[in-house]
Scaffold this motif. Sequence first.
Motif, mmCIF file in Angstrom:
data_model
loop_
_atom_site.group_PDB
_atom_site.id
_atom_site.type_symbol
_atom_site.label_atom_id
_atom_site.label_comp_id
_atom_site.label_asym_id
_atom_site.label_seq_id
_atom_site.Cartn_x
_atom_site.Cartn_y
_atom_site.Cartn_z
ATOM 1 N N PRO A 66 37.183 29.954 36.894
ATOM 2 C CA PRO A 66 38.429 29.195 37.017
ATOM 3 C C PRO A 66 39.633 30.116 37.220
ATOM 4 O O PRO A 66 39.613 31.283 36.844
ATOM 5 C CB PRO A 66 38.521 28.463 35.679
ATOM 6 C CG PRO A 66 37.720 29.296 34.734
ATOM 7 C CD PRO A 66 36.603 29.874 35.561
ATOM 8 N N ALA A 67 40.695 29.562 37.814
ATOM 9 C CA ALA A 67 41.920 30.327 38.049
ATOM 10 C C ALA A 67 42.516 30.805 36.726
ATOM 11 O O ALA A 67 42.388 30.147 35.698
ATOM 12 C CB ALA A 67 42.927 29.459 38.795
ATOM 13 N N GLY A 68 43.136 31.963 36.779
ATOM 14 C CA GLY A 68 43.781 32.471 35.581
ATOM 15 C C GLY A 68 42.971 33.515 34.846
ATOM 16 O O GLY A 68 43.410 34.067 33.851
ATOM 17 N N LEU A 69 41.764 33.804 35.347
ATOM 18 C CA LEU A 69 40.958 34.847 34.723
ATOM 19 C C LEU A 69 41.265 36.190 35.369
ATOM 20 O O LEU A 69 41.762 36.259 36.483
ATOM 21 C CB LEU A 69 39.462 34.548 34.877
ATOM 22 C CG LEU A 69 38.917 33.300 34.206
ATOM 23 C CD1 LEU A 69 37.394 33.282 34.294
ATOM 24 C CD2 LEU A 69 39.372 33.224 32.765
ATOM 25 N N LEU A 70 40.941 37.254 34.648
ATOM 26 C CA LEU A 70 41.095 38.594 35.183
ATOM 27 C C LEU A 70 39.741 39.088 35.665
ATOM 28 O O LEU A 70 38.767 39.084 34.919
ATOM 29 C CB LEU A 70 41.644 39.532 34.102
ATOM 30 C CG LEU A 70 41.990 40.953 34.568
ATOM 31 C CD1 LEU A 70 43.207 40.923 35.489
ATOM 32 C CD2 LEU A 70 42.242 41.855 33.374
ATOM 33 N N TYR A 71 39.672 39.492 36.943
ATOM 34 C CA TYR A 71 38.434 40.035 37.490
ATOM 35 C C TYR A 71 38.592 41.547 37.627
ATOM 36 O O TYR A 71 39.430 42.017 38.371
ATOM 37 C CB TYR A 71 38.131 39.391 38.847
ATOM 38 C CG TYR A 71 37.088 40.110 39.668
ATOM 39 C CD1 TYR A 71 35.854 40.471 39.115
ATOM 40 C CD2 TYR A 71 37.318 40.422 41.003
ATOM 41 C CE1 TYR A 71 34.902 41.134 39.870
ATOM 42 C CE2 TYR A 71 36.362 41.076 41.774
ATOM 43 C CZ TYR A 71 35.161 41.438 41.198
ATOM 44 O OH TYR A 71 34.215 42.094 41.947
ATOM 45 N N VAL A 72 37.810 42.293 36.874
ATOM 46 C CA VAL A 72 37.863 43.750 36.914
ATOM 47 C C VAL A 72 36.547 44.278 37.478
ATOM 48 O O VAL A 72 35.479 43.886 37.026
ATOM 49 C CB VAL A 72 38.087 44.340 35.510
ATOM 50 C CG1 VAL A 72 38.218 45.854 35.586
ATOM 51 C CG2 VAL A 72 39.323 43.726 34.872
ATOM 52 N N TYR A 73 36.627 45.150 38.469
ATOM 53 C CA TYR A 73 35.404 45.723 39.031
ATOM 54 C C TYR A 73 35.536 47.235 39.137
ATOM 55 O O TYR A 73 36.624 47.787 39.138
ATOM 56 C CB TYR A 73 35.122 45.131 40.423
ATOM 57 C CG TYR A 73 36.081 45.587 41.498
ATOM 58 C CD1 TYR A 73 37.268 44.904 41.717
ATOM 59 C CD2 TYR A 73 35.801 46.705 42.283
ATOM 60 C CE1 TYR A 73 38.147 45.314 42.699
ATOM 61 C CE2 TYR A 73 36.661 47.118 43.267
ATOM 62 C CZ TYR A 73 37.840 46.419 43.480
ATOM 63 O OH TYR A 73 38.703 46.833 44.448
ATOM 64 N N ARG A 74 34.397 47.909 39.212
ATOM 65 C CA ARG A 74 34.405 49.354 39.313
ATOM 66 C C ARG A 74 34.458 49.761 40.777
ATOM 67 O O ARG A 74 33.735 49.229 41.599
ATOM 68 C CB ARG A 74 33.159 49.946 38.666
ATOM 69 C CG ARG A 74 33.297 51.429 38.446
ATOM 70 C CD ARG A 74 31.995 52.038 38.012
ATOM 71 N NE ARG A 74 31.558 51.605 36.712
ATOM 72 C CZ ARG A 74 32.084 52.044 35.570
ATOM 73 N NH1 ARG A 74 33.058 52.899 35.596
ATOM 74 N NH2 ARG A 74 31.628 51.618 34.433
ATOM 75 N N SER A 75 35.343 50.673 41.089
ATOM 76 C CA SER A 75 35.507 51.118 42.456
ATOM 77 C C SER A 75 34.967 52.526 42.619
ATOM 78 O O SER A 75 35.332 53.425 41.862
ATOM 79 C CB SER A 75 36.991 51.081 42.819
ATOM 80 O OG SER A 75 37.192 51.685 44.074
#
Length: 181
Positions: A66-75
């Motif tokens: 859902p909108a409003g979440l934080l998506y963190v990924y490794r780069s």
Amino acid sequence: MGLEALLDADVLTVARGLLGATLRSVIGGRPVAVTITETEAYAGSDDPASHAYRGRTRRNETMFGPAGLLYVYRSYGIHWCMNVVVGVEGVGNAVLLRGGEITEGLDVVMERRRRPDQLTDGPGKLCQALGVTGQHDGVDLRAGAIVLKPGPGVGGRRVEETPRIGISKATGRLWRFVVVG
DNA sequence: TACAAGATTGTCT
DNA sequence: GACAATCTTGTAG
């Protein structure tokens, strides 16, 4: 525009609307706040450059939430990059936060980063400055260690629209928004 | 099962 | 200006 209304809008509108917003994190008991000055829009299955383009995986699962979440990924296996999930749940739209101006906790940021210059002029640096890591993937930006609140806007400053950085597909789309100054 | 590529950054020449 | 660091995903065999 309020946060709820903004998060429901089109991903391009959100990317532009997040300029001037405040992102504040309290991690390890140390508050840090920045005014967002640089964003990029990624449009899920319609966007070849998006992580969500090829469907839902373990890593990008948060993007489909859902909108409003934080998506963190490794780069590149080393750095962290953060996105704000927007739009309808299950679509995979998100806005990448690339840069900001520190308004609170400058001393904390100086301590976290070795170099005193170039504190928040890139997605990886911005995450490091705020103390955001993979353990914050999926947190709610309305309440929690990391809070997003719409600001007064960009004031009189000009907003530039340019191609996105560091991608090789769909480079013709001017989906990067930068506050000049 | 193996390998190449990627929404990057810091260091060295 | 070039390159290493380091991990997840997708694709090929």
